[in-house]
Design a protein around this motif. Sequence first.
Motif, mmCIF file in Angstrom:
data_model
loop_
_atom_site.group_PDB
_atom_site.id
_atom_site.type_symbol
_atom_site.label_atom_id
_atom_site.label_comp_id
_atom_site.label_asym_id
_atom_site.label_seq_id
_atom_site.Cartn_x
_atom_site.Cartn_y
_atom_site.Cartn_z
ATOM 1 N N ILE A 251 13.293 15.128 -5.222
ATOM 2 C CA ILE A 251 12.904 14.002 -6.077
ATOM 3 C C ILE A 251 11.504 13.532 -5.699
ATOM 4 C CG2 ILE A 251 13.486 11.669 -6.844
ATOM 5 C CD1 ILE A 251 15.521 13.761 -7.718
ATOM 6 N N LYS A 252 10.612 13.473 -6.697
ATOM 7 C CA LYS A 252 9.230 13.024 -6.463
ATOM 8 C C LYS A 252 9.047 11.621 -7.032
ATOM 9 C CE LYS A 252 7.735 16.603 -8.695
ATOM 10 N NZ LYS A 252 6.827 17.549 -9.388
ATOM 11 N N VAL A 253 8.423 10.758 -6.229
ATOM 12 C CA VAL A 253 8.098 9.397 -6.680
ATOM 13 C C VAL A 253 6.652 9.103 -6.289
ATOM 14 C CG1 VAL A 253 8.664 6.946 -6.559
ATOM 15 C CG2 VAL A 253 10.487 8.650 -6.330
ATOM 16 N N ASN A 254 5.840 8.732 -7.275
ATOM 17 C CA ASN A 254 4.467 8.318 -6.990
ATOM 18 C C ASN A 254 4.440 6.795 -6.903
ATOM 19 O OD1 ASN A 254 1.662 7.500 -7.310
ATOM 20 N ND2 ASN A 254 1.263 9.634 -7.811
ATOM 21 N N CYS A 255 4.266 6.292 -5.690
ATOM 22 C CA CYS A 255 4.348 4.846 -5.464
ATOM 23 C C CYS A 255 3.205 4.082 -6.131
ATOM 24 C CB CYS A 255 4.354 4.549 -3.961
ATOM 25 S SG CYS A 255 5.742 5.292 -3.076
ATOM 26 N N ASP A 297 4.965 9.997 -2.762
ATOM 27 C CA ASP A 297 3.519 10.213 -2.785
ATOM 28 C C ASP A 297 2.809 8.866 -2.827
ATOM 29 O OD1 ASP A 297 1.170 11.561 -2.791
ATOM 30 O OD2 ASP A 297 1.343 12.344 -4.835
ATOM 31 N N GLU A 298 1.590 8.837 -2.316
ATOM 32 C CA GLU A 298 0.785 7.608 -2.240
ATOM 33 C C GLU A 298 1.563 6.490 -1.531
ATOM 34 O OE1 GLU A 298 -2.153 7.987 -2.831
ATOM 35 O OE2 GLU A 298 -2.296 9.613 -4.265
ATOM 36 N N ILE A 299 2.124 6.815 -0.384
ATOM 37 C CA ILE A 299 2.947 5.850 0.352
ATOM 38 C C ILE A 299 2.127 4.645 0.804
ATOM 39 C CG2 ILE A 299 2.585 6.942 2.616
ATOM 40 C CD1 ILE A 299 5.878 5.410 1.344
ATOM 41 N N GLY A 300 0.820 4.800 0.900
ATOM 42 C CA GLY A 300 -0.041 3.683 1.288
ATOM 43 C C GLY A 300 -0.076 2.575 0.259
ATOM 44 N N GLU A 301 0.376 2.869 -0.981
ATOM 45 C CA GLU A 301 0.392 1.864 -2.045
ATOM 46 C C GLU A 301 1.727 1.117 -2.101
ATOM 47 O OE1 GLU A 301 -2.440 1.478 -3.500
ATOM 48 O OE2 GLU A 301 -3.263 3.275 -2.544
ATOM 49 N N LEU A 306 8.517 -4.067 0.095
ATOM 50 C CA LEU A 306 9.468 -2.957 0.005
ATOM 51 C C LEU A 306 9.480 -2.099 1.265
ATOM 52 C CD1 LEU A 306 9.080 -1.641 -3.667
ATOM 53 C CD2 LEU A 306 10.739 -3.255 -2.733
ATOM 54 N N GLN A 307 8.478 -2.268 2.102
ATOM 55 C CA GLN A 307 8.390 -1.437 3.302
ATOM 56 C C GLN A 307 9.550 -1.669 4.253
ATOM 57 O OE1 GLN A 307 4.466 -1.606 5.104
ATOM 58 N NE2 GLN A 307 3.465 -1.474 3.095
ATOM 59 N N ASP A 344 -5.996 1.836 9.088
ATOM 60 C CA ASP A 344 -6.830 0.755 8.552
ATOM 61 C C ASP A 344 -5.958 -0.254 7.805
ATOM 62 O OD1 ASP A 344 -9.397 -0.523 7.719
ATOM 63 O OD2 ASP A 344 -8.724 0.114 5.731
ATOM 64 N N LEU A 345 -4.997 0.249 7.033
ATOM 65 C CA LEU A 345 -4.086 -0.652 6.313
ATOM 66 C C LEU A 345 -3.268 -1.492 7.283
ATOM 67 C CD1 LEU A 345 -2.762 1.670 3.449
ATOM 68 C CD2 LEU A 345 -4.470 -0.142 3.277
ATOM 69 N N MET A 346 -2.864 -0.891 8.404
ATOM 70 C CA MET A 346 -2.100 -1.647 9.411
ATOM 71 C C MET A 346 -2.945 -2.765 10.006
ATOM 72 S SD MET A 346 0.262 1.065 11.507
ATOM 73 C CE MET A 346 -1.086 2.146 11.942
ATOM 74 N N GLU A 347 -4.198 -2.455 10.312
ATOM 75 C CA GLU A 347 -5.082 -3.462 10.893
ATOM 76 C C GLU A 347 -5.302 -4.634 9.943
ATOM 77 O OE1 GLU A 347 -8.609 -1.393 11.952
ATOM 78 O OE2 GLU A 347 -7.680 -0.307 13.637
ATOM 79 N N ARG A 348 -5.244 -4.347 8.634
ATOM 80 C CA ARG A 348 -5.435 -5.406 7.647
ATOM 81 C C ARG A 348 -4.120 -6.040 7.213
ATOM 82 N NH1 ARG A 348 -7.679 -3.728 2.849
ATOM 83 N NH2 ARG A 348 -7.582 -1.486 3.180
ATOM 84 N N GLY A 349 -3.020 -5.670 7.894
ATOM 85 C CA GLY A 349 -1.730 -6.289 7.613
ATOM 86 C C GLY A 349 -1.077 -5.822 6.330
ATOM 87 N N LYS A 350 -1.499 -4.662 5.814
ATOM 88 C CA LYS A 350 -0.951 -4.169 4.553
ATOM 89 C C LYS A 350 0.038 -3.027 4.739
ATOM 90 C CE LYS A 350 -4.777 -5.628 1.591
ATOM 91 N NZ LYS A 350 -5.725 -5.222 0.535
#
Length: 525
Positions: A251-255, A297-301, A306-307, A344-350
């Motif tokens: 199963i593919k999911v583009n976040c 896919d695009e898990i950074g988004e 939801l994380q 970088d996303l972690m450092e910015r709290g995202k």
Amino acid sequence: MRPTVHGLKLSALLAICQDIEQAIDLESALESVLRIMSEELAMQRATVTLYDPQTGHLSISASYGLTTEEKQRGVYRLNEGVTGRIFQTGKPYYVPDIDNEPLFLDKTGSRRVKRGMISFVGVPIILHGDPIGVLNVDRVFEDEIEFDEDIDFLKIVATLIGQFISLNEKILEREAVLRSENTSLKYQIAKNNKGPYIVGQSSAMEEVQRQMEKVSPTKATVLLLGESGVGKTLIARIIHELSERNGHPFIKVNCASIPENLLESELFGHEKGAFTGATSTRPGRFEEAHNGTIFLDEIGELPIALQSKLLRVLQEKELERLGSNKTKTIDVRILTATNRDLTDLMERGKFRLDLYYRLNVFPIRVPALRERKEDITELLNHFMSQMADDYGRSVHFTPSALEALIRYDWPGNVREMQNLIERLVIMSDTERIGLDFLRPYLTPGQTAAAQEVMQISEPTTRTMSLKEFEKNKVVASLKRNEWLQYKAAESLGITPRQMGYRVKKYGLEAMIAEGRAQLRRQKQA
């Protein structure tokens, strides 16, 4: 006539040997051995305690007469108690009365309620001259029993156990090798039968393939890193196909492509009436992937809200649909991909730190196409062949057009190349594609390579196919390097194995032999 103690022990040894011979795994074999010792020789609370190199402790691996909780409590430091002493000294130890032995700890708590005096006998399990564990038993005191005989008997059993453990380790190592070979074979079969496979012989992509084949048979979570268009979805599909889950859903999911207010329902499902528009119950993508693989896919988004839900699925294999308090258990392997810098996303709290470490169990970096230019001709051939099948027509590039494609930076990577070839096949009125026709379809850029592409001129030469171009390049390199394949490979920036593949592909063996013979004649003249 009542059997003698000696006769009973011989009978027990025979039964132990027969059970070990028929055993299919280590745990069942050890439990069977301990059961025979308990039932036939009244050796109570028998345990096999093995050294765990990961923790550096001794822990009970098998037991008979202990509850699960008692067994779990049986963990010892190497210098702790009677068990630790036996392991460290490599010598048997006999305790006539456990109540009068300071070293005896009873960590399992299995002897708190006892009748009569209990004796304790333990011997080391030796393999290749070193202790790997301890075999212990309890004895309810009886005058007629000679504990020297018990120790001799336990030494024999411990030797059998050590040999079986050694055999089991060799079997596990062999199974690991066979699984690896099976994975490689499955991948080759997929390539030969037009299944999903990686196109490219560059060292960078060979490393990706090596990592992919290594992780596919495991249960590990994989994080694919790389720019957009490099082929992360294809690699995720191959990992699934090479795993034991390949008969189950992928199963593919583009976040990034699903609106935030719908993504939770898409992933975890919802019950009827959970929100406006929820006119029926719908399982989420995780439930659809049960027993299979889900590719995010695009898990950074993924929204931060939801994380935590994804983290729970990773840790506990559980979820609830929107509008429901009923917990569902799922068995899903999770593969993820991103073109963003998660640190970088972690450092910015995202992005959550704990989720990052859960996802980053086995990262695979997929290189950009500009980092593996030696694969460009093979990829162009692959896509032109694919389009020939789809559209029923073939195209060829002029040398200057081919040179432009090789120099081009490919900002959209492999996806851009595939789309470009399809557009050219559709738009071209002839099979011959020249530089002037090609140039408008290339994305303008500010890099030196992009400027070079725009400055290339079209000579009046015949059309050269990609195969001819690559063959000529290989032959020229071989000539420059006295027909030595390893030197030619080095000058082209490829491995000797890749050079061997090209020599075989273009049937250059006879040419190389003749070239070497000519060199020998020149030297002799």
